[in-house]
Enzyme design. Structure first.
Site, PDB file in Angstrom:
ATOM      1  N   MET A  41       0.851  -1.199   0.000  1.00 10.92           N
ATOM      2  CA  MET A  41       0.000   0.000   0.000  1.00 10.92           C
ATOM      3  C   MET A  41       0.885   1.246   0.000  1.00 10.92           C
ATOM      4  O   MET A  41       1.860   1.298   0.749  1.00 10.92           O
ATOM      5  CB  MET A  41      -0.912  -0.002   1.226  1.00 10.92           C
ATOM      6  CG  MET A  41      -1.808  -1.235   1.307  1.00 10.92           C
ATOM      7  SD  MET A  41      -2.866  -1.192   2.763  1.00 10.92           S
ATOM      8  CE  MET A  41      -3.664  -2.793   2.659  1.00 10.92           C
ATOM      9  N   HIS A  70      -0.064  -8.184  -3.905  1.00  9.05           N
ATOM     10  CA  HIS A  70      -1.235  -7.363  -4.221  1.00  9.05           C
ATOM     11  C   HIS A  70      -0.820  -5.893  -4.153  1.00  9.05           C
ATOM     12  O   HIS A  70      -0.592  -5.355  -3.071  1.00  9.05           O
ATOM     13  CB  HIS A  70      -2.342  -7.672  -3.203  1.00  9.05           C
ATOM     14  CG  HIS A  70      -3.595  -6.872  -3.376  1.00  9.05           C
ATOM     15  ND1 HIS A  70      -4.593  -6.853  -2.417  1.00  9.05           N
ATOM     16  CD2 HIS A  70      -4.023  -6.059  -4.369  1.00  9.05           C
ATOM     17  CE1 HIS A  70      -5.568  -6.056  -2.829  1.00  9.05           C
ATOM     18  NE2 HIS A  70      -5.253  -5.565  -3.993  1.00  9.05           N
ATOM     19  N   MET A 141     -12.287  -7.631  -4.925  1.00  7.06           N
ATOM     20  CA  MET A 141     -12.189  -7.088  -3.575  1.00  7.06           C
ATOM     21  C   MET A 141     -13.558  -7.169  -2.907  1.00  7.06           C
ATOM     22  O   MET A 141     -14.540  -6.633  -3.437  1.00  7.06           O
ATOM     23  CB  MET A 141     -11.711  -5.633  -3.599  1.00  7.06           C
ATOM     24  CG  MET A 141     -10.303  -5.443  -4.102  1.00  7.06           C
ATOM     25  SD  MET A 141      -9.068  -6.316  -3.123  1.00  7.06           S
ATOM     26  CE  MET A 141      -9.373  -5.710  -1.483  1.00  7.06           C
TER      27      MET A 141
HETATM   28  C1  DX5 Z   1      -7.116  -5.056   2.150  1.00  4.35           C
HETATM   29  C2  DX5 Z   1      -6.167  -6.147   1.751  1.00  4.35           C
HETATM   30  C3  DX5 Z   1      -6.569  -7.510   2.269  1.00  4.35           C
HETATM   31  C4  DX5 Z   1      -6.690  -7.590   3.783  1.00  4.35           C
HETATM   32  C5  DX5 Z   1      -7.588  -8.735   4.159  1.00  4.35           C
HETATM   33  O1  DX5 Z   1      -6.927  -3.948   1.369  1.00  4.35           O
HETATM   34  O2  DX5 Z   1      -6.026  -6.217   0.354  1.00  4.35           O
HETATM   35  O3  DX5 Z   1      -5.675  -8.497   1.776  1.00  4.35           O
HETATM   36  O4  DX5 Z   1      -5.444  -7.716   4.371  1.00  4.35           O
HETATM   37  O5  DX5 Z   1      -7.759  -8.773   5.538  1.00  4.35           O
HETATM   38  P1  DX5 Z   1      -9.070  -9.405   6.210  1.00  4.35           P
HETATM   39  O6  DX5 Z   1      -9.085 -10.857   5.813  1.00  4.35           O
HETATM   40  O7  DX5 Z   1      -8.829  -9.206   7.676  1.00  4.35           O
HETATM   41  O8  DX5 Z   1     -10.246  -8.666   5.688  1.00  4.35           O
HETATM   42 ZN    ZN Z   2      -4.909  -7.960  -0.446  1.00  2.00          ZN
END
Ligand code: DX5
Ligand code: ZN
Length: 236
Positions: A41, A70, A141
């Site tokens: 991120m 990701h 997502m």
């Molecule tokens: C959010 C991420 C996800 C996140 C998922 O932007 O891309 O990979 O870490 O976490 P949970 O399973 O706790 O929703």
């Molecule tokens: Zn993710």
């Protein structure tokens, strides 16, 4: 990486102990996960900041299986080679990250990685139909990206079903990311998803010194998903 549609559990290390990523990666693999999901991120594309290629390179030796990166960053293209050199097996870029996703996917494959496309909850499937030849994975997502521990967005299950129909027999994974638990996993598995990312639901209750809960959590998600998939297949 050979292609199969078996259910795969990919813990997101966003919910792991940041001071212990290497040990955490070894622990979740030893406890039965299939892939390791790494959330990058940039504080711009999403309102949170995590880590970059250097951290991916540091954990690579601690991951025997698939490192699933990701990218929640914009722009993407300037960083593809760095993540590929860091050892990413799959690099996923967001459709919303820029105007040239076709070029981005080509560059990811050109760097020797599997190419993934992520769609935010508000984004439809229109563009996907024009990119199928360049895709190894589509990530739906099921939360708005940026944080772990958020609530699963139910409306995305129908998108998964439509995507599964669009993909047909092509060797393209359908990944679900956000709010995956033993309660929500059955619905996306029945709709056609095969890669289930889970952060908070895998890491809760455990640690590198006590990893057994990781294994129990992974098994609970896998069994719930596989059970639903078996029922769907039996009903056909
Ligand atoms: C959010 C991420 C996800 C996140 C998922 O932007 O891309 O990979 O870490 O976490 P949970 O399973 O706790 O929703
Ligand atoms: Zn993710």
């Amino acid at each position: 990486m050979s292609f199969d549609r078996r259910i795969k559990i990919a813990p997101s290390i966003l919910s792991a102990d940041f001071a212990n990523f290497g040990a955490e990666c070894r622990a979740i693999e030893a406890q039965g996960c299939d892939w390791v999901h790494v959330d990058v991120m940039d504080g711009h594309f999403v309102p949170n900041l995590t880590f970059g290629p250097a951290m991916c390179a540091a954990i690579r030796p601690h991951i025997k299986g698939t490192m699933d990166v990701h990218l929640m960053i914009a722009p993407v293209d300037p960083y593809i080679d760095a993540f590929a050199s860091a050892g990413a097996d799959v690099i996923t870029a967001h459709l919303e990250a820029g105007p040239h996703i076709h070029r981005t996917l080509q560059a990811i494959r050109g760097a020797g990685c599997k190419a993934g496309l992520a769609l935010n909850p508000g984004t439809g499937l229109d563009a996907v139909a024009h990119l199928l030849d360049l895709l190894d994975l589509v990530c739906v997502m099921t939360v708005n990206p940026g944080f772990g521990g958020q609530k699963f967005i139910e409306s995305q299950v129908a998108k998964v079903r439509d995507l599964r129909a669009l993909i047909g027999d092509r060797p393209i994974h359908i990944e679900i990311d956000g709010g995956v638990t033993p309660e929500t996993a059955p619905r996306v598995a029945a709709a056609g998803a095969d890669v289930l990312v889970a952060g908070s639901a895998v890491f809760k209750g455990g640690s590198v010194d006590n990893p057994a809960p990781y294994g129990a959590n992974i098994r609970a998600i896998r069994e719930a998903a596989e059970g639903a998939l078996a029922q769907t297949v039996a009903a056909k």
